[in-house]
Motif scaffolding. Sequence first.
Motif, mmCIF file in Angstrom:
data_model
loop_
_atom_site.group_PDB
_atom_site.id
_atom_site.type_symbol
_atom_site.label_atom_id
_atom_site.label_comp_id
_atom_site.label_asym_id
_atom_site.label_seq_id
_atom_site.Cartn_x
_atom_site.Cartn_y
_atom_site.Cartn_z
ATOM 1 N N PRO A 57 0.851 -1.192 0.000
ATOM 2 C CA PRO A 57 0.000 0.000 0.000
ATOM 3 C C PRO A 57 0.884 1.239 0.000
ATOM 4 O O PRO A 57 1.999 1.222 0.548
ATOM 5 N N GLY A 58 0.429 2.303 -0.611
ATOM 6 C CA GLY A 58 1.206 3.531 -0.664
ATOM 7 C C GLY A 58 1.712 3.916 0.717
ATOM 8 O O GLY A 58 0.939 4.038 1.669
ATOM 9 N N SER A 85 10.221 9.851 -3.382
ATOM 10 C CA SER A 85 10.914 8.959 -2.439
ATOM 11 C C SER A 85 10.126 7.689 -2.184
ATOM 12 O O SER A 85 10.394 6.969 -1.217
ATOM 13 N N GLY A 86 9.123 7.415 -3.035
ATOM 14 C CA GLY A 86 8.311 6.213 -2.882
ATOM 15 C C GLY A 86 7.213 6.338 -1.849
ATOM 16 O O GLY A 86 6.628 5.327 -1.449
ATOM 17 N N VAL A 87 6.904 7.553 -1.428
ATOM 18 C CA VAL A 87 5.915 7.820 -0.375
ATOM 19 C C VAL A 87 4.717 8.532 -0.986
ATOM 20 O O VAL A 87 4.873 9.589 -1.595
ATOM 21 N N PHE A 399 9.496 2.880 -7.307
ATOM 22 C CA PHE A 399 8.523 3.856 -7.806
ATOM 23 C C PHE A 399 7.261 3.730 -6.969
ATOM 24 O O PHE A 399 7.120 2.819 -6.141
ATOM 25 N N CYS A 400 6.352 4.658 -7.176
ATOM 26 C CA CYS A 400 5.041 4.554 -6.532
ATOM 27 C C CYS A 400 3.968 5.038 -7.495
ATOM 28 O O CYS A 400 4.252 5.724 -8.494
ATOM 29 N N LEU A 401 2.749 4.644 -7.199
ATOM 30 C CA LEU A 401 1.573 5.177 -7.885
ATOM 31 C C LEU A 401 0.791 5.992 -6.875
ATOM 32 O O LEU A 401 0.515 5.530 -5.769
#
Length: 420
Positions: A57-58, A85-87, A399-401
């Motif tokens: 989860p984010g 930063s992936g957050v 990475f993040c979404l």
Amino acid sequence: MSQLLLQGGRVIDPAAGLDATLDILVEGQLIAAIGPALSAMAPTAQVVDCRDMLVLPGLIDTHGHVYQYVTGRFGLNADQCGVRSGVTTIVDQGGASCITIPGFRHFVAEPAATRVFAYISAYLVGGLEGHYYPDLYRPDCLDAAATVKSALANADLVKGVKAHAEIGGFARWGLDVMKIASKIGRDAILPVYIHFGQLWPKPESGGRAVNPDSIFNQVVDTLKPGDILAHPFSRHPGGFVEENGKLHPLVHEAVARGLKIDVGHGSHFSFKTARVVLDSGVIPDTLGADMHGYNTHVPSPAGTPDSHPDEEHSFLGRTQFSLVSAMTSMLALGLPLHHVVAMATSNAAKMIGMEGELGTLKAGGVADITVLDDKRGRWVLEDNEGTQVVTERMLAPRFCLRDGVRYDADAPQLPLARAA
């Protein structure tokens, strides 16, 4: 509607009790499906190979300082600390006040790609330069009624109240500021987040003598269940560990009363203190990176101070950190992966009153997702006391979404791993 397929990663969601190799199909801003081998559902989807990666989860950073420019050198860019930063979500701790919350909304929260919330400062001036100017933080520089009014009027943004319990303040005003902050939290029906630590100026620069070991119990007596005690692993006195090196005897009682604990990593994080606290059976609920302009390499705005008088706020040149590197430190200390993930996801969502909405992965839910590299090897971790710990597991953001939009982890302040 665009489709994105995160394929073959280790999906961990403590809120859903999920830990398996799965695919996640994203359509637009939402998660369409979670399950094995979903490629047949979406033959035209863009596929991202997530094998050997953690799909979570984010991540939610419960302790940020992102009121950029308004708080001087102290405030960082929200997206550098956040999506880059992936957050996906960051909680600013005490930068905005009842006076400056409109600016925080308009100039920080609304334009940021990162989801941004605030724990509003108990002080009228907020977190200017990391409390560089102590006279602005005396009891008559708080207005409980105005702060409660501001918090209630901005309930979508304000998720708690930030206050300080440190020797510098106790030396000048005793418990008065903490009592006002506690009243704000009770009247606004919001959790109060308490900073423990030796914030500048220290007692020798004026004020009454303070026994650091007396601060913890005095503060806890003012708090309600759900309030948060920060910096359990601080190297400074006045918090969880007494000057004799042992856990404060009231810590277990505080937890039993329903108080929560946030690591609030920061530059004052100590592996030695952490070992004392953890070995005493006290496990923090949430993490929080506590990055700011005095403990990172990010260039400071022109004309701001060259350094902070408080050594807690000074970057001593040994460490650089982020929320994900703080997760690595927790693993190195022996905390289980599932709990470390929960600290930065489901537990953090509870702290901001968004349990079930953020910090979890579910079909039909928001597509806030973080993807981490999960490497094996040998690396050296070092705190600002110079204590070194060798870890055989290193997490790093890939990475993040955020609402289905991809952001690569390319923030310039992300730490570089150092091989053992």
